[in-house]
Design an enzyme around this catalytic site. Structure first.
Site, PDB file in Angstrom:
ATOM      1  N   ILE A   1       7.175  15.747  22.968  1.00 62.47           N
ATOM      2  CA  ILE A   1       7.342  14.302  22.775  1.00 62.47           C
ATOM      3  C   ILE A   1       8.768  14.023  22.319  1.00 62.47           C
ATOM      4  O   ILE A   1       9.377  13.040  22.693  1.00 62.47           O
ATOM      5  CB  ILE A   1       6.354  13.756  21.712  1.00 62.47           C
TER       6      ILE A   1
ATOM      7  N   GLY B   1      14.290  17.198  18.324  1.00 62.72           N
ATOM      8  CA  GLY B   1      15.238  16.706  17.319  1.00 62.72           C
ATOM      9  C   GLY B   1      16.060  17.818  16.721  1.00 62.72           C
ATOM     10  O   GLY B   1      15.998  18.967  17.152  1.00 62.72           O
ATOM     11  N   LYS B   2      16.825  17.441  15.709  1.00 64.22           N
ATOM     12  CA  LYS B   2      17.685  18.412  15.049  1.00 64.22           C
ATOM     13  C   LYS B   2      16.895  19.256  14.051  1.00 64.22           C
ATOM     14  O   LYS B   2      17.210  20.407  13.807  1.00 64.22           O
ATOM     15  CB  LYS B   2      18.825  17.695  14.321  1.00 64.22           C
ATOM     16  N   GLU B   3      15.858  18.645  13.477  1.00 64.86           N
ATOM     17  CA  GLU B   3      15.107  19.358  12.447  1.00 64.86           C
ATOM     18  C   GLU B   3      13.800  19.913  12.971  1.00 64.86           C
ATOM     19  O   GLU B   3      13.299  20.911  12.497  1.00 64.86           O
ATOM     20  CB  GLU B   3      14.752  18.394  11.310  1.00 64.86           C
ATOM     21  N   ALA B   4      13.253  19.178  13.912  1.00 61.42           N
ATOM     22  CA  ALA B   4      11.916  19.531  14.364  1.00 61.42           C
ATOM     23  C   ALA B   4      11.710  19.095  15.799  1.00 61.42           C
ATOM     24  O   ALA B   4      12.431  18.229  16.302  1.00 61.42           O
ATOM     25  CB  ALA B   4      10.888  18.843  13.475  1.00 61.42           C
TER      26      ALA B   4
ATOM     27  N   VAL C   1      -0.146   9.357  17.196  1.00 61.84           N
ATOM     28  CA  VAL C   1      -0.056   7.901  17.234  1.00 61.84           C
ATOM     29  C   VAL C   1       0.170   7.574  18.699  1.00 61.84           C
ATOM     30  O   VAL C   1       1.213   7.921  19.264  1.00 61.84           O
ATOM     31  CB  VAL C   1       1.117   7.373  16.364  1.00 61.84           C
TER      32      VAL C   1
ATOM     33  N   ASP D   1      13.896   7.700   3.738  1.00 61.23           N
ATOM     34  CA  ASP D   1      14.694   7.645   4.967  1.00 61.23           C
ATOM     35  C   ASP D   1      13.991   6.773   5.999  1.00 61.23           C
ATOM     36  O   ASP D   1      13.793   7.157   7.142  1.00 61.23           O
ATOM     37  CB  ASP D   1      14.892   9.070   5.518  1.00 61.23           C
TER      38      ASP D   1
ATOM     39  N   ASN E   1      12.046   5.868  12.254  1.00 61.08           N
ATOM     40  CA  ASN E   1      10.930   6.547  11.600  1.00 61.08           C
ATOM     41  C   ASN E   1       9.709   5.651  11.408  1.00 61.08           C
ATOM     42  O   ASN E   1       8.876   5.900  10.533  1.00 61.08           O
ATOM     43  CB  ASN E   1      11.395   7.143  10.263  1.00 61.08           C
TER      44      ASN E   1
ATOM     45  N   ASP F   1       7.634  10.793   9.510  1.00 62.29           N
ATOM     46  CA  ASP F   1       8.771  11.580   9.020  1.00 62.29           C
ATOM     47  C   ASP F   1       8.883  11.500   7.487  1.00 62.29           C
ATOM     48  O   ASP F   1       9.867  11.011   6.949  1.00 62.29           O
ATOM     49  CB  ASP F   1      10.055  11.071   9.700  1.00 62.29           C
TER      50      ASP F   1
HETATM   51  N1  LIG Z   1       2.064  11.582  14.891  1.00 60.89           N
HETATM   52  C1  LIG Z   1       2.877  11.299  15.900  1.00 60.89           C
HETATM   53  N2  LIG Z   1       2.405  10.698  17.012  1.00 60.89           N
HETATM   54  C2  LIG Z   1       3.225  10.399  18.040  1.00 60.89           C
HETATM   55  N3  LIG Z   1       4.541  10.680  18.062  1.00 60.89           N
HETATM   56  C3  LIG Z   1       5.077  11.288  16.999  1.00 60.89           C
HETATM   57  C4  LIG Z   1       4.287  11.630  15.848  1.00 60.89           C
HETATM   58  N4  LIG Z   1       5.092  12.220  14.941  1.00 60.89           N
HETATM   59  C5  LIG Z   1       6.315  12.247  15.481  1.00 60.89           C
HETATM   60  N5  LIG Z   1       6.326  11.692  16.713  1.00 60.89           N
HETATM   61  C6  LIG Z   1       7.492  11.566  17.621  1.00 60.89           C
HETATM   62  O1  LIG Z   1       8.440  12.569  17.309  1.00 60.89           O
HETATM   63  C7  LIG Z   1       9.669  12.001  16.884  1.00 60.89           C
HETATM   64  C8  LIG Z   1      10.285  12.841  15.774  1.00 60.89           C
HETATM   65  O2  LIG Z   1       9.400  12.899  14.672  1.00 60.89           O
HETATM   66  P1  LIG Z   1       9.944  12.927  13.191  1.00 60.89           P
HETATM   67  O3  LIG Z   1      10.741  11.696  12.950  1.00 60.89           O
HETATM   68  O4  LIG Z   1       8.809  13.178  12.287  1.00 60.89           O
HETATM   69  O5  LIG Z   1      10.881  14.215  13.248  1.00 60.89           O
HETATM   70  P2  LIG Z   1      12.366  14.369  12.690  1.00 60.89           P
HETATM   71  O6  LIG Z   1      12.276  15.221  11.499  1.00 60.89           O
HETATM   72  O7  LIG Z   1      13.008  13.025  12.566  1.00 60.89           O
HETATM   73  O8  LIG Z   1      13.114  15.148  13.756  1.00 60.89           O
HETATM   74  P3  LIG Z   1      14.655  14.885  14.044  1.00 60.89           P
HETATM   75  O9  LIG Z   1      15.231  14.070  12.935  1.00 60.89           O
HETATM   76  O10 LIG Z   1      15.200  16.212  14.074  1.00 60.89           O
HETATM   77  O11 LIG Z   1      14.614  14.147  15.353  1.00 60.89           O
HETATM   78  C9  LIG Z   1       9.330  10.587  16.496  1.00 60.89           C
HETATM   79  O12 LIG Z   1      10.400   9.705  16.658  1.00 60.89           O
HETATM   80  C10 LIG Z   1       8.190  10.247  17.434  1.00 60.89           C
HETATM   81  O13 LIG Z   1       8.709   9.809  18.674  1.00 60.89           O
HETATM   82 MG   LIG Z   2      12.650  11.121  12.348  1.00 63.80          MG
END
Ligand SMILES: Nc1ncnc2c1ncn2[C@@H]1O[C@H](COP(=O)(O)OP(=O)(O)OP(=O)(O)O)[C@@H](O)[C@H]1O
Ligand SMILES: [Mg+2]
Length: 257
Positions: free
Chosen positions: A57, A60-63, A148, A191, A196, A208
Site C-alpha cells: 500500500i 516509506g522511509k520508516e516502514a 482502513v 506528528d 497521517n 502513524d
Molecule cells: N491501517 C491502515 N489501513 C490502510 N492504509 C494504511 C493503514 N496504515 C497505514 N496505511 C497506509 O500506509 C501509509 C504509511 O503508514 P504510516 O504513516 O503509518 O507509516 P510511516 O511511518 O509514515 O511511514 P513513512 O513515514 O516511512 O512513509 C499511510 O499513509 C497509508 O496510506
Molecule cells: Mg506516516
C-alpha cells in the site's frame, strides 16, 4: 522445496550468491523482507493472523505497509525497516522510553520497541474510542492492524490526497477525534498532519502513532499546537475560517501561558 521455504531456507549456492550480492550492494539488508522479517511474517501466518501478503500500500522511509488477507478478512501489515536510517528519525522524547524497553544491545531491538510503542498507543486509543485502526498483533518489527478501507479491500487515502466534501465538517470531526485522544487516551500524537490522517468515507482516522507522547510530557502541548497550526493553514485553503489557538483548544490542548 516450495517458494516460501526456498526463500526462508536457501541452498548453500544461494547463500554464497547472496553474500556476494551483499558485498556488492551495501543496502541489501535494507530490503523490507530480510530473512528475519520473512520468518516473522511466516510466524504470523502459522498463527492464523492472515494467509496472504497481497500488495504494497505504501513504501516509506520508516516502514512499508502491505495489504494482507485471510479468513478474518483484510488487514494492514506495517513492516518497520530494520536499518539505521530509521534510527536517526526517532524523536528524542520517544528514544527515552525506547532505550528503557529495548535495553542495550542491537539496533533491531530498538525498532521492535518502536513497533511495540505504536501498537500500545493504538490499543490505548482504540480502547478509548479514538478513531484509529484497531491493532491486532505486534511481533518484532511487524504491526498488524485493521485495514482502513472499503469492503473490497481498497485502502483509504490520506487526507492530503482526498477531496473533502465538507471541509468544515471534517475539521470538526478531526478536532473531536484528537480531543478524545488527549482527554480519554491522554496521549498527544506528536506528528499529526494531512498525511497521517486517512479519510474513510469522508471520516478522518488517525494513523502513524509511533511518536505519541503522554499529555503530561513537557513537549506535548508544543507539538499539539504545532499540529493545530498546520491544520489551520491546511483548512484555510478550503475556505474554512479557523485559528490555530481555537483548533488547539478544541483538540483538548491546555491553555498555553
Ligand atoms: N491501517 C491502515 N489501513 C490502510 N492504509 C494504511 C493503514 N496504515 C497505514 N496505511 C497506509 O500506509 C501509509 C504509511 O503508514 P504510516 O504513516 O503509518 O507509516 P510511516 O511511518 O509514515 O511511514 P513513512 O513515514 O516511512 O512513509 C499511510 O499513509 C497509508 O496510506
Ligand atoms: Mg506516516
Amino acid at each position: 522445496m516450495g517458494r516460501v521455504e526456498s526463500l526462508l531456507f536457501p541452498t548453500r549456492k544461494e547463500r554464497v550468491e547472496e553474500r556476494r550480492k551483499e558485498r556488492s550492494h551495501g543496502d541489501v539488508r535494507d530490503e523490507v523482507f530480510d530473512r528475519a522479517t520473512l520468518l516473522s511474517v511466516s510466524r504470523l501466518v502459522t498463527q492464523g493472523f492472515f494467509q496472504e501478503v497481497d500488495f504494497s500500500i505504501s513504501t516509506g522511509k520508516e516502514a512499508n505497509v502491505f495489504r494482507v488477507s485471510g479468513p478474518k478478512g483484510f488487514a494492514a501489515l506495517k513492516v518497520y525497516r530494520v536499518s539505521n536510517a530509521v534510527f536517526r528519525r526517532f524523536p528524542p522524547w520517544a528514544l527515552e522510553d525506547l532505550y528503557r524497553t529495548a535495553g542495550p544491545g542491537s539496533f533491531g531491538r530498538l525498532v521492535f520497541a518502536w513497533a511495540r510503542r505504536e501498537f500500545n498507543a493504538l490499543k490505548r486509543c482504540h480502547d478509548s474510542s479514538v478513531p484509529v485502526p484497531r491493532p491486532r498483533v505486534q511481533w518484532r518489527n511487524l504491526l498488524l492492524m485493521d485495514l482502513v478501507g472499503d469492503a473490497e479491500g481498497r485502502a483509504a487515502q490520506p487526507m492530503i490526497r482526498t477531496p473533502l466534501e465538507d471541509p468544515a465538517r471534517t475539521l470538526k470531526e478531526l478536532e473531536k477525534g484528537v480531543r478524545a485522544m488527549s482527554t480519554r487516551a491522554r496521549l498527544v500524537h506528536g506528528d499529526l498532519s494531512p498525511y497521517n490522517v486517512l479519510m474513510h468515507e469522508q471520516h478522518p482516522i488517525l494513523i502513524d502513532l509511533g511518536q505519541t507522547l503522554p499529555v503530561e510530557h513537557p513537549q506535548a502541548a508544543g507539538l499539539l499546537l504545532r499540529d493545530a497550526t498546520n491544520f489551520a493553514r491546511y483548512f484555510r485553503r478550503f475556505g474554512v475560517d479557523c485559528e490555530p489557538q481555537e483548533i488547539y483548544r478544541r483538540m483538548g490542548g491546555r491553555p498555553t501561558p
